[in-house]
Design an enzyme around this catalytic site. Sequence first.
Site, PDB file in Angstrom:
ATOM      1  N   ARG A  41      12.496  29.754  22.504  1.00 15.56           N
ATOM      2  CA  ARG A  41      12.417  28.940  23.725  1.00 15.56           C
ATOM      3  C   ARG A  41      11.009  28.823  24.314  1.00 15.56           C
ATOM      4  O   ARG A  41      10.557  27.737  24.677  1.00 15.56           O
ATOM      5  CB  ARG A  41      13.328  29.597  24.776  1.00 15.56           C
ATOM      6  CG  ARG A  41      13.329  28.919  26.129  1.00 15.56           C
ATOM      7  CD  ARG A  41      14.063  29.777  27.173  1.00 15.56           C
ATOM      8  NE  ARG A  41      15.209  30.468  26.656  1.00 15.56           N
ATOM      9  CZ  ARG A  41      16.445  29.961  26.625  1.00 15.56           C
ATOM     10  NH1 ARG A  41      16.680  28.770  27.132  1.00 15.56           N
ATOM     11  NH2 ARG A  41      17.439  30.661  26.101  1.00 15.56           N
TER      12      ARG A  41
ATOM     13  N   GLY B 221      13.319  36.007  22.900  1.00 16.15           N
ATOM     14  CA  GLY B 221      13.985  36.145  24.190  1.00 16.15           C
ATOM     15  C   GLY B 221      13.115  35.870  25.397  1.00 16.15           C
ATOM     16  O   GLY B 221      13.599  35.909  26.530  1.00 16.15           O
TER      17      GLY B 221
ATOM     18  N   ARG C  86      23.107  22.266  27.395  1.00 17.47           N
ATOM     19  CA  ARG C  86      22.961  23.592  28.013  1.00 17.47           C
ATOM     20  C   ARG C  86      23.717  23.761  29.340  1.00 17.47           C
ATOM     21  O   ARG C  86      24.324  24.804  29.568  1.00 17.47           O
ATOM     22  CB  ARG C  86      21.477  23.954  28.189  1.00 17.47           C
ATOM     23  CG  ARG C  86      20.694  23.982  26.870  1.00 17.47           C
ATOM     24  CD  ARG C  86      19.291  24.554  26.994  1.00 17.47           C
ATOM     25  NE  ARG C  86      19.342  25.967  27.277  1.00 17.47           N
ATOM     26  CZ  ARG C  86      19.094  26.513  28.447  1.00 17.47           C
ATOM     27  NH1 ARG C  86      18.722  25.752  29.459  1.00 17.47           N
ATOM     28  NH2 ARG C  86      19.193  27.798  28.625  1.00 17.47           N
TER      29      ARG C  86
ATOM     30  N   CYS D 261      33.688  11.710  27.821  1.00 20.39           N
ATOM     31  CA  CYS D 261      35.031  11.642  28.409  1.00 20.39           C
ATOM     32  C   CYS D 261      35.598  13.029  28.743  1.00 20.39           C
ATOM     33  O   CYS D 261      36.710  13.360  28.340  1.00 20.39           O
ATOM     34  CB  CYS D 261      35.944  10.928  27.443  1.00 20.39           C
ATOM     35  SG  CYS D 261      36.035  11.808  25.889  1.00 20.39           S
ATOM     36  N   GLU D 262      34.835  13.858  29.402  1.00 19.27           N
ATOM     37  CA  GLU D 262      35.352  15.163  29.831  1.00 19.27           C
ATOM     38  C   GLU D 262      34.830  15.453  31.238  1.00 19.27           C
ATOM     39  O   GLU D 262      33.648  15.186  31.517  1.00 19.27           O
ATOM     40  CB  GLU D 262      34.880  16.282  28.880  1.00 19.27           C
ATOM     41  CG  GLU D 262      35.406  16.120  27.474  1.00 19.27           C
ATOM     42  CD  GLU D 262      35.282  17.382  26.619  1.00 19.27           C
ATOM     43  OE1 GLU D 262      35.269  18.488  27.185  1.00 19.27           O
ATOM     44  OE2 GLU D 262      35.212  17.224  25.394  1.00 19.27           O
TER      45      GLU D 262
HETATM   46  N1  LLP Z   1      15.352  35.386  16.620  1.00 22.34           N
HETATM   47  C1  LLP Z   1      16.683  35.345  16.427  1.00 22.34           C
HETATM   48  C2  LLP Z   1      17.255  36.118  15.341  1.00 22.34           C
HETATM   49  C3  LLP Z   1      17.495  34.579  17.273  1.00 22.34           C
HETATM   50  O1  LLP Z   1      18.811  34.540  17.082  1.00 22.34           O
HETATM   51  C4  LLP Z   1      16.903  33.837  18.314  1.00 22.34           C
HETATM   52  C5  LLP Z   1      17.724  33.014  19.214  1.00 22.34           C
HETATM   53  C6  LLP Z   1      15.500  33.893  18.474  1.00 22.34           C
HETATM   54  C7  LLP Z   1      14.756  34.692  17.611  1.00 22.34           C
HETATM   55  C8  LLP Z   1      14.760  33.147  19.538  1.00 22.34           C
HETATM   56  O2  LLP Z   1      15.181  33.506  20.804  1.00 22.34           O
HETATM   57  P1  LLP Z   1      14.487  32.891  22.111  1.00 22.34           P
HETATM   58  O3  LLP Z   1      13.073  33.361  22.129  1.00 22.34           O
HETATM   59  O4  LLP Z   1      14.589  31.417  21.992  1.00 22.34           O
HETATM   60  O5  LLP Z   1      15.298  33.395  23.250  1.00 22.34           O
HETATM   61  N2  LLP Z   1      21.028  28.082  22.870  1.00 22.34           N
HETATM   62  C9  LLP Z   1      20.692  29.134  23.811  1.00 22.34           C
HETATM   63  C10 LLP Z   1      19.761  30.137  23.214  1.00 22.34           C
HETATM   64  C11 LLP Z   1      20.285  30.729  21.922  1.00 22.34           C
HETATM   65  C12 LLP Z   1      19.340  31.680  21.255  1.00 22.34           C
HETATM   66  C13 LLP Z   1      19.849  32.064  19.904  1.00 22.34           C
HETATM   67  N3  LLP Z   1      18.988  32.923  19.161  1.00 22.34           N
HETATM   68  C14 LLP Z   1      20.131  28.508  25.078  1.00 22.34           C
HETATM   69  O6  LLP Z   1      20.023  27.294  25.135  1.00 22.34           O
HETATM   70  O7  LLP Z   1      19.834  29.207  26.046  1.00 22.34           O
END
Ligand code: LLP
Length: 422
Positions: free
Chosen positions: A278, A232, A314, A348-349
């Site tokens: 991320r 996160g 995104r 096309c949206e």
């Molecule tokens: N661990 C688990 C179990 C997760 O589901 C996730 C992300 C992470 C770790 C890593 O989280 P991070 O450090 O990346 O926040 N597509 C979205 C983000 C979806 C995150 C899903 N799970 C975006 O582009 O903001």
Amino acid sequence: MANIRSSYTGGVNFFGGNDPLELIRQYGSPLYVYNEEMLRRRSGEMRDLVKLPSFKACYSAKANANPHLLRIVRSEGLLVDSMSLGELLMTRAAGFESDEILFVCNNVSAEEFKQAQASSRVVSVDSLSQLELFGKNVPAGSRVMVRVNPGIGAGHHKKVVTAGKETKFGVNVEDLPRAVELCEKYKLQLFGINQHIGSLFMEPDKFLAAAARLLEIVEPFKELEIIDFGGGYGIPYHKYENEARLDLADLGQRFAAMLEEFTAKTGYRGRFVIEPGRYVPAESGVLLGSVTAVKNNGPVRFVCTDVGFNILPRPMLYDSFHDVEIYRQGNPAPDSRTMPQTLVGNICESGDILARDRELPEVQEGDVLGFLDAGAYCFAMSSNYNQRVRPAEILIDRAGKVKLIRRREVPEDLIAMVTPLD
Ligand code: LLP
């Protein structure tokens, strides 16, 4: 390189001396460009977040699973978290050994469980019924982690908050005794307890509150090998407004103090794990695209590009902000006069909007745009919608040398999986 708007990438020497327009000419447009130095730096920051021997960062491959990038992350000393057989394949291809992989999945099949159990250190299950399914399908003695829902969620958008009452994730704390019974029933080793409260926080407080809650939750469980706090960790997407970074020194110190206190109190001898996705690759990626048209529809100036939401999903999915740079042939001087412009793609949206009413120097047809912080959840979430091909990915090493790390798709790739027509 002086250009219309490029001081951020110029300042960090993102392109390693290469000209973005030349890169597009050589590798096609759009194009994902990654910077090795940046990837190593951010990997190292997560690896060193907490300076305790019991602490380990485990990169969440869902953010970007290109094996060339994964290999760099591994060489910086991170473990990896995979969540599907495809991610397992990528992480193994990058050289991660099975005991360096955590399989942290959601709603998988018996077949996936069997394969994941055989090629990862431990599998995390996300519900009691998944725990039953796992137990029925893997050998007695297998390790398992149980993902809890600590009731505290956080994230940049409700679609990415992954704990709390309104989400599908995790086992309720009240159900943990039942999870222990199921482990006994199927002779599984309860190896760890994990959580992930959501994606992208810029203030550490909620993460630390959830971490403290997890430590309370796990305290009764003796002999755990892993306590996993999830990911996160946010990055500043507003580069041109000098958005502050997440204060890792503060987070790291407070987190370390909490972990040390827990260890002293309980005698815990296992590992503390985090799962940053991320944070590791986001800033190491820039997506280059080309301006194919410019037009005014009513009061709105539209800058039309070859970057559809299939390539950069995104903004469409979460209204996410990616800062934009502008590069122009002839290397003209920077331009500080701005006007609101709406950047769109070729899908096309009407929702195919990359940036709405963005204050930018006047963009012209033929310009190349750079969408910053595109290393995480961008290529990874791209698709072939409208039967468009996905772009190539290139990596710029520390010497400025360019390497193709994924070829651009061709239309023949699109038809390759279709069975022959009668
Ligand atoms: N661990 C688990 C179990 C997760 O589901 C996730 C992300 C992470 C770790 C890593 O989280 P991070 O450090 O990346 O926040 N597509 C979205 C983000 C979806 C995150 C899903 N799970 C975006 O582009 O903001």
